[in-house]
Scaffold this motif. Structure first.
Motif, PDB file in Angstrom:
ATOM      1  N   ALA A 153       0.835  -1.203   0.000  1.00 54.50           N
ATOM      2  CA  ALA A 153       0.000   0.000   0.000  1.00 54.50           C
ATOM      3  C   ALA A 153       0.873   1.258   0.000  1.00 54.50           C
ATOM      4  O   ALA A 153       0.555   2.250  -0.673  1.00 54.50           O
ATOM      5  CB  ALA A 153      -0.919  -0.011   1.215  1.00 54.50           C
ATOM      6  N   ARG A 154       1.970   1.216   0.717  1.00 50.21           N
ATOM      7  CA  ARG A 154       2.869   2.379   0.758  1.00 50.21           C
ATOM      8  C   ARG A 154       3.543   2.594  -0.595  1.00 50.21           C
ATOM      9  O   ARG A 154       3.623   3.711  -1.096  1.00 50.21           O
ATOM     10  CB  ARG A 154       3.919   2.195   1.847  1.00 50.21           C
ATOM     11  N   ILE A 155       4.020   1.512  -1.204  1.00 50.45           N
ATOM     12  CA  ILE A 155       4.744   1.621  -2.467  1.00 50.45           C
ATOM     13  C   ILE A 155       3.818   2.021  -3.609  1.00 50.45           C
ATOM     14  O   ILE A 155       4.263   2.556  -4.629  1.00 50.45           O
ATOM     15  CB  ILE A 155       5.486   0.294  -2.752  1.00 50.45           C
ATOM     16  N   ALA A 156       2.523   1.809  -3.433  1.00 49.40           N
ATOM     17  CA  ALA A 156       1.559   2.148  -4.492  1.00 49.40           C
ATOM     18  C   ALA A 156       1.561   3.632  -4.836  1.00 49.40           C
ATOM     19  O   ALA A 156       1.115   4.018  -5.915  1.00 49.40           O
ATOM     20  CB  ALA A 156       0.154   1.711  -4.070  1.00 49.40           C
ATOM     21  N   VAL A 157       2.090   4.475  -3.946  1.00 52.55           N
ATOM     22  CA  VAL A 157       2.099   5.918  -4.223  1.00 52.55           C
ATOM     23  C   VAL A 157       3.238   6.309  -5.164  1.00 52.55           C
ATOM     24  O   VAL A 157       3.274   7.442  -5.650  1.00 52.55           O
ATOM     25  CB  VAL A 157       2.213   6.739  -2.920  1.00 52.55           C
ATOM     26  N   LEU A 158       4.149   5.393  -5.438  1.00 49.44           N
ATOM     27  CA  LEU A 158       5.304   5.712  -6.268  1.00 49.44           C
ATOM     28  C   LEU A 158       4.954   5.682  -7.749  1.00 49.44           C
ATOM     29  O   LEU A 158       4.125   4.886  -8.193  1.00 49.44           O
ATOM     30  CB  LEU A 158       6.437   4.707  -6.011  1.00 49.44           C
ATOM     31  N   LEU A 210      14.445  -2.616   2.623  1.00 47.48           N
ATOM     32  CA  LEU A 210      13.595  -3.427   3.495  1.00 47.48           C
ATOM     33  C   LEU A 210      12.133  -3.363   3.064  1.00 47.48           C
ATOM     34  O   LEU A 210      11.428  -4.375   3.040  1.00 47.48           O
ATOM     35  CB  LEU A 210      13.737  -2.951   4.943  1.00 47.48           C
ATOM     36  N   LEU A 211      11.672  -2.171   2.713  1.00 48.42           N
ATOM     37  CA  LEU A 211      10.282  -2.026   2.277  1.00 48.42           C
ATOM     38  C   LEU A 211      10.034  -2.757   0.966  1.00 48.42           C
ATOM     39  O   LEU A 211       8.991  -3.385   0.774  1.00 48.42           O
ATOM     40  CB  LEU A 211       9.928  -0.540   2.135  1.00 48.42           C
ATOM     41  N   ALA A 212      11.018  -2.706   0.060  1.00 50.69           N
ATOM     42  CA  ALA A 212      10.886  -3.420  -1.210  1.00 50.69           C
ATOM     43  C   ALA A 212      10.734  -4.919  -0.986  1.00 50.69           C
ATOM     44  O   ALA A 212       9.915  -5.580  -1.627  1.00 50.69           O
ATOM     45  CB  ALA A 212      12.093  -3.131  -2.100  1.00 50.69           C
ATOM     46  N   TYR A 213      11.509  -5.463  -0.043  1.00 48.19           N
ATOM     47  CA  TYR A 213      11.399  -6.890   0.257  1.00 48.19           C
ATOM     48  C   TYR A 213      10.096  -7.211   0.970  1.00 48.19           C
ATOM     49  O   TYR A 213       9.459  -8.224   0.690  1.00 48.19           O
ATOM     50  CB  TYR A 213      12.606  -7.344   1.080  1.00 48.19           C
ATOM     51  N   ASP A 214       9.706  -6.343   1.899  1.00 54.26           N
ATOM     52  CA  ASP A 214       8.435  -6.573   2.589  1.00 54.26           C
ATOM     53  C   ASP A 214       7.274  -6.619   1.592  1.00 54.26           C
ATOM     54  O   ASP A 214       6.331  -7.394   1.751  1.00 54.26           O
ATOM     55  CB  ASP A 214       8.173  -5.457   3.604  1.00 54.26           C
TER      56      ASP A 214
END
Length: 227
Positions: A153-158, A210-214
């Protein structure tokens, strides 16, 4: 050349003495203070204004994880390099999530510890691609499904390019390597990294990885997967 201001934090006086001795031989590093516990760190940072803090994780009163989290929540926080004995320890992962720029093993050769301090002061994380994969595999094994959902959900803003840069950072690539792989200038890569950090409210490239792996962006890179 301005010397890198370094604060040493370890509850073992022999470890601090050894670190002080090895750092003392580097003309571009100045040890501005020492602490025996994480509870002493914030006051020392206020007094000495270090660029980098070399922080032990396990200390009897306030541990390095708590001290790192407190430091990284401050404005103009110094970079933190974690000292540890195990490269895939859960505490290391927690310290990286708290904002540490990387870690070094206590039995690392002195020259490499000195270089780690220099790299972090220059804005580069202290994680080789091999060690990054080991850490991320450990993180993947302990991550819950809700962590993956939150990360996605966080990465979706990129944007598309920001997502590509995030993927490359997660793979442990340097700015120059990302520039070559994505056919852009190093300056453009730096701009994208800065935007990713701002959009995701992260402190450094390690947290991007870390976020990319999560989020599962690098599932195919994990050990045990088919090429």
């Amino acid at each position: 050349m301005t010397a890198i201001r370094l604060l040493l934090v370890d509850d073992d006086p022999l470890v601090r003495a050894g670190l002080s001795l090895m750092m003392g031989g580097a003309q571009d590093i100045e040890i501005v203070g020492e602490a025996a516990d994480g509870g002493e760190v914030e006051a020392l940072v206020d007094r000495t204004r270090p660029d980098v803090v070399l922080m032990d994780i396990r200390m009897p009163s306030v541990d390095g994880l708590t001290a790192t989290r407190r430091l990284r929540a401050r404005e103009d926080a110094p970079q933190v390099v974690v000292l540890t004995t195990f490269h895939a320890d859960e505490q290391v992962l927690r310290a990286l999530r708290a904002g540490a720029a990387g870690f070094v093993l206590k039995d690392t050769p002195p020259a490499q510890i000195v270089e780690a301090v220099r790299r972090v002061a220059a804005g580069d994380p202290v994680l080789s691609p091999t060690v990054t994969r080991q850490l991320m595999a450990h993180a993947a094994g302990t991550a819950a499904d809700d962590r993956r959902a939150r990360a996605r959900a966080r990465i979706a803003v990129l944007g598309e390019r920001e997502r590509e840069v995030t993927l490359a950072v997660g793979r442990g690539l340097s700015n120059a390597e990302i520039a070559a792989a994505l056919f852009m200038s190093v300056a453009t890569v730096k701009t994208h990294v800065s935007r990713v950090l701002a959009k995701l409210d992260l402190n450094n490239r390690v947290q991007i990885a870390l976020l990319a792996y999560d989020a599962g962006l690098l599932d195919d890179d994990r050990p045990g997967r088919d090429e």
